[in-house]
Design a protein around this motif. Structure first.
Motif, PDB file in Angstrom:
ATOM      1  N   PRO A 160      -2.784   6.687   0.194  1.00 23.01           N
ATOM      2  CA  PRO A 160      -4.256   6.697   0.134  1.00 23.01           C
ATOM      3  C   PRO A 160      -4.579   4.891  -1.015  1.00 23.01           C
ATOM      4  CG  PRO A 160      -4.707   8.618  -0.370  1.00 23.01           C
ATOM      5  CD  PRO A 160      -3.215   8.322  -0.110  1.00 23.01           C
ATOM      6  N   ARG A 161      -4.594   5.212  -2.180  1.00 21.06           N
ATOM      7  CA  ARG A 161      -4.286   3.630  -3.163  1.00 21.06           C
ATOM      8  C   ARG A 161      -3.459   3.062  -2.730  1.00 21.06           C
ATOM      9  NH1 ARG A 161      -7.663   2.650  -7.004  1.00 21.06           N
ATOM     10  NH2 ARG A 161      -6.785   3.615  -8.697  1.00 21.06           N
ATOM     11  N   GLU A 162      -2.487   2.648  -2.141  1.00 18.68           N
ATOM     12  CA  GLU A 162      -2.150   2.073  -1.366  1.00 18.68           C
ATOM     13  C   GLU A 162      -2.807   1.331   0.179  1.00 18.68           C
ATOM     14  OE1 GLU A 162       2.853   3.084  -2.884  1.00 18.68           O
ATOM     15  OE2 GLU A 162       1.857   3.679  -0.029  1.00 18.68           O
ATOM     16  N   ARG A 163      -3.510   2.238   0.448  1.00 14.05           N
ATOM     17  CA  ARG A 163      -4.536   2.091   1.621  1.00 14.05           C
ATOM     18  C   ARG A 163      -5.503   1.499   1.481  1.00 14.05           C
ATOM     19  NH1 ARG A 163      -4.814   2.607   7.838  1.00 14.05           N
ATOM     20  NH2 ARG A 163      -6.271   1.532   8.259  1.00 14.05           N
ATOM     21  N   GLU A 164      -5.741   1.146  -0.340  1.00 19.91           N
ATOM     22  CA  GLU A 164      -7.195   0.176  -0.563  1.00 19.91           C
ATOM     23  C   GLU A 164      -6.357  -0.593  -0.834  1.00 19.91           C
ATOM     24  OE1 GLU A 164     -10.265   3.577  -3.034  1.00 19.91           O
ATOM     25  OE2 GLU A 164      -7.815   3.829  -4.246  1.00 19.91           O
ATOM     26  N   SER A 174      -7.567 -11.509  -4.674  1.00 20.83           N
ATOM     27  CA  SER A 174      -6.102 -11.914  -5.749  1.00 20.83           C
ATOM     28  C   SER A 174      -5.537 -10.497  -6.463  1.00 20.83           C
ATOM     29  CB  SER A 174      -6.421 -12.737  -6.533  1.00 20.83           C
ATOM     30  OG  SER A 174      -6.906 -12.469  -7.449  1.00 20.83           O
ATOM     31  N   ASN A 175      -4.249 -10.572  -6.848  1.00 20.73           N
ATOM     32  CA  ASN A 175      -3.747  -8.860  -7.557  1.00 20.73           C
ATOM     33  C   ASN A 175      -4.719  -8.994  -8.219  1.00 20.73           C
ATOM     34  OD1 ASN A 175      -2.036  -9.251  -5.864  1.00 20.73           O
ATOM     35  ND2 ASN A 175      -0.416  -9.299  -7.130  1.00 20.73           N
ATOM     36  N   ALA A 176      -4.910 -10.032  -9.045  1.00 17.74           N
ATOM     37  CA  ALA A 176      -5.999 -10.289 -10.395  1.00 17.74           C
ATOM     38  C   ALA A 176      -7.667  -9.319  -9.801  1.00 17.74           C
ATOM     39  CB  ALA A 176      -6.478 -11.242 -11.565  1.00 17.74           C
ATOM     40  N   ALA A 177      -7.962  -9.372  -9.321  1.00 21.06           N
ATOM     41  CA  ALA A 177      -9.956  -9.479  -8.621  1.00 21.06           C
ATOM     42  C   ALA A 177      -8.760  -7.857  -7.918  1.00 21.06           C
ATOM     43  CB  ALA A 177      -9.920  -9.963  -7.305  1.00 21.06           C
ATOM     44  N   ILE A 178      -7.950  -7.590  -7.398  1.00 17.47           N
ATOM     45  CA  ILE A 178      -7.757  -6.099  -6.753  1.00 17.47           C
ATOM     46  C   ILE A 178      -7.517  -5.331  -7.945  1.00 17.47           C
ATOM     47  CG2 ILE A 178      -6.231  -4.732  -5.612  1.00 17.47           C
ATOM     48  CD1 ILE A 178      -5.154  -6.919  -4.039  1.00 17.47           C
ATOM     49  N   ALA A 179      -7.760  -5.485  -8.916  1.00 19.37           N
ATOM     50  CA  ALA A 179      -6.917  -4.660 -10.457  1.00 19.37           C
ATOM     51  C   ALA A 179      -8.157  -4.646 -10.709  1.00 19.37           C
ATOM     52  CB  ALA A 179      -6.475  -5.202 -11.064  1.00 19.37           C
ATOM     53  N   LEU A 182     -10.460  -2.132  -8.600  1.00 22.85           N
ATOM     54  CA  LEU A 182      -9.443  -0.617  -8.318  1.00 22.85           C
ATOM     55  C   LEU A 182      -9.333   0.173  -9.341  1.00 22.85           C
ATOM     56  CD1 LEU A 182      -6.871  -1.167  -5.139  1.00 22.85           C
ATOM     57  CD2 LEU A 182      -9.176  -0.295  -5.244  1.00 22.85           C
ATOM     58  N   THR A 183      -9.529  -1.159 -10.212  1.00 20.24           N
ATOM     59  CA  THR A 183      -9.444  -0.330 -11.929  1.00 20.24           C
ATOM     60  C   THR A 183      -8.290   0.110 -12.491  1.00 20.24           C
ATOM     61  OG1 THR A 183     -11.971   0.628 -12.385  1.00 20.24           O
ATOM     62  CG2 THR A 183     -10.751   1.061 -13.701  1.00 20.24           C
ATOM     63  N   VAL A 184      -7.234  -0.855 -12.124  1.00 18.46           N
ATOM     64  CA  VAL A 184      -6.152  -0.110 -12.372  1.00 18.46           C
ATOM     65  C   VAL A 184      -5.142  -1.819 -13.143  1.00 18.46           C
ATOM     66  CG1 VAL A 184      -5.269   1.191 -10.816  1.00 18.46           C
ATOM     67  CG2 VAL A 184      -5.263  -1.160 -10.311  1.00 18.46           C
ATOM     68  N   ARG A 187       0.220  -5.225 -12.822  1.00 17.46           N
ATOM     69  CA  ARG A 187       1.525  -4.871 -12.535  1.00 17.46           C
ATOM     70  C   ARG A 187       1.263  -3.784 -11.477  1.00 17.46           C
ATOM     71  NH1 ARG A 187       6.090  -5.237 -15.012  1.00 17.46           N
ATOM     72  NH2 ARG A 187       7.562  -4.049 -14.712  1.00 17.46           N
ATOM     73  N   ALA A 188       0.099  -2.251 -11.883  1.00 17.26           N
ATOM     74  CA  ALA A 188      -0.324  -1.665 -10.658  1.00 17.26           C
ATOM     75  C   ALA A 188      -0.284  -1.771  -9.499  1.00 17.26           C
ATOM     76  CB  ALA A 188      -0.836  -0.554 -10.930  1.00 17.26           C
ATOM     77  N   VAL A 189      -0.850  -3.130  -9.554  1.00 16.59           N
ATOM     78  CA  VAL A 189      -1.156  -3.794  -8.282  1.00 16.59           C
ATOM     79  C   VAL A 189       0.668  -4.318  -7.376  1.00 16.59           C
ATOM     80  CG1 VAL A 189      -2.472  -5.396  -7.227  1.00 16.59           C
ATOM     81  CG2 VAL A 189      -3.563  -4.230  -8.548  1.00 16.59           C
ATOM     82  N   GLU A 190       1.040  -4.961  -7.876  1.00 10.85           N
ATOM     83  CA  GLU A 190       2.256  -5.426  -8.122  1.00 10.85           C
ATOM     84  C   GLU A 190       2.727  -4.302  -7.121  1.00 10.85           C
ATOM     85  OE1 GLU A 190       3.459  -7.770 -11.201  1.00 10.85           O
ATOM     86  OE2 GLU A 190       1.968  -9.242 -11.131  1.00 10.85           O
ATOM     87  N   LYS A 191       3.283  -3.053  -7.612  1.00  6.33           N
ATOM     88  CA  LYS A 191       3.673  -1.912  -7.601  1.00  6.33           C
ATOM     89  C   LYS A 191       3.555  -1.511  -6.280  1.00  6.33           C
ATOM     90  CE  LYS A 191       5.691   2.207  -8.902  1.00  6.33           C
ATOM     91  NZ  LYS A 191       6.020   3.640  -9.995  1.00  6.33           N
ATOM     92  N   HIS A 192       1.956  -1.653  -6.236  1.00  7.14           N
ATOM     93  CA  HIS A 192       1.663  -1.126  -4.762  1.00  7.14           C
ATOM     94  C   HIS A 192       2.156  -1.823  -3.717  1.00  7.14           C
ATOM     95  CE1 HIS A 192      -0.037   2.469  -6.400  1.00  7.14           C
ATOM     96  NE2 HIS A 192      -1.507   1.818  -7.100  1.00  7.14           N
ATOM     97  N   ILE A 193       2.345  -2.908  -4.173  1.00  8.51           N
ATOM     98  CA  ILE A 193       1.927  -4.294  -2.644  1.00  8.51           C
ATOM     99  C   ILE A 193       3.213  -4.357  -2.482  1.00  8.51           C
ATOM    100  CG2 ILE A 193       2.094  -6.855  -2.713  1.00  8.51           C
ATOM    101  CD1 ILE A 193      -0.237  -6.791  -3.809  1.00  8.51           C
TER     102      ILE A 193
END
Length: 220
Positions: A160-164, A174-179, A182-184, A187-193
């Protein structure tokens, strides 16, 4: 036409008048009966209820929006008159509704591409198979449907988080905007991607932008 072959009763749903008349002449010349023709998908249901044909030949993109009216009409026809064969005859492959049309596994359905039918006899033979409960599928249609199914299976592997994260990527974030959204951490976003690329089978490549390809999978 051989005497043992049944004379087919056919309805044609095709907005192109020249092609509609051409199909009508082709079938009549071979001893079949075109009981009705319609230029819009909205008139198909009424014509089928009135004439109860053996098979309906249906284009995909018809008025008013020229998107998927024909396939939607074909789906409705399969539900309301399961005994009527449905042959989708188009230059377009619409995987979304085509999959649903073929999913039940029942016979009496076909999907041929106009540009790939080189022989009139092949078309008539396919029409007969569909009318008598068989199937007629262009290999290119099968290939694209299988590809679409594989993509959906790949998407189903996402958490579900990867889908988000993927949906946020589709919005152009951007990765920063996604973080932030999603309040993460970034680095967590990069891992999910990275996980998304792996599960969607998108290896590193100098030729393709993996982020774009991943979004296309979501929208496909």
């Amino acid at each position: 036409m051989r005497t043992e072959e049944k004379r087919l009763r056919v309805i044609i749903a095709e907005d192109n008048a020249i092609l509609r008349d051409g199909l009508t002449s082709l079938l009549v010349e071979r001893g079949h009966e075109v009981v009705a023709t319609v230029g819009e998908a909205t008139g198909l249901s009424e014509m089928v209820a009135e004439h109860l044909p053996d098979v309906a030949v249906i284009d995909v993109r018809m008025p008013p929006s020229f998107t998927d009216e024909g396939l939607l009409a074909a789906l409705a026809l399969r539900r309301s008159h399961p005994g009527v064969g449905v042959l989708v005859f188009s230059q377009w492959i619409e995987t979304r509704y085509a999959t649903e049309l073929l999913a039940a596994g029942a016979g009496g359905v076909g999907y041929l591409l106009k540009d790939r039918v080189a022989d009139v006899s092949d078309f008539v033979d396919a029409l007969r198979r569909v009318a008598t409960g068989g199937t007629a599928l262009d290999p290119e249609v099968v290939s694209q449907l299988m590809g679409a199914a594989r993509q959906q299976n790949s998407l189903a592997r996402l958490t579900p988080r990867e889908r988000e994260v993927l949906e946020s990527m589709a919005q152009g974030l951007s990765n920063a905007a996604i973080a932030k959204a999603l309040t993460v951490t970034e680095r967590a976003v990069e891992k999910h991607i990275g996980n998304i690329f792996t599960k969607l089978e998108l290896p590193p490549s100098d030729m393709h932008h993996r982020r774009v390809l991943a979004v296309l999978r979501l929208k496909g």
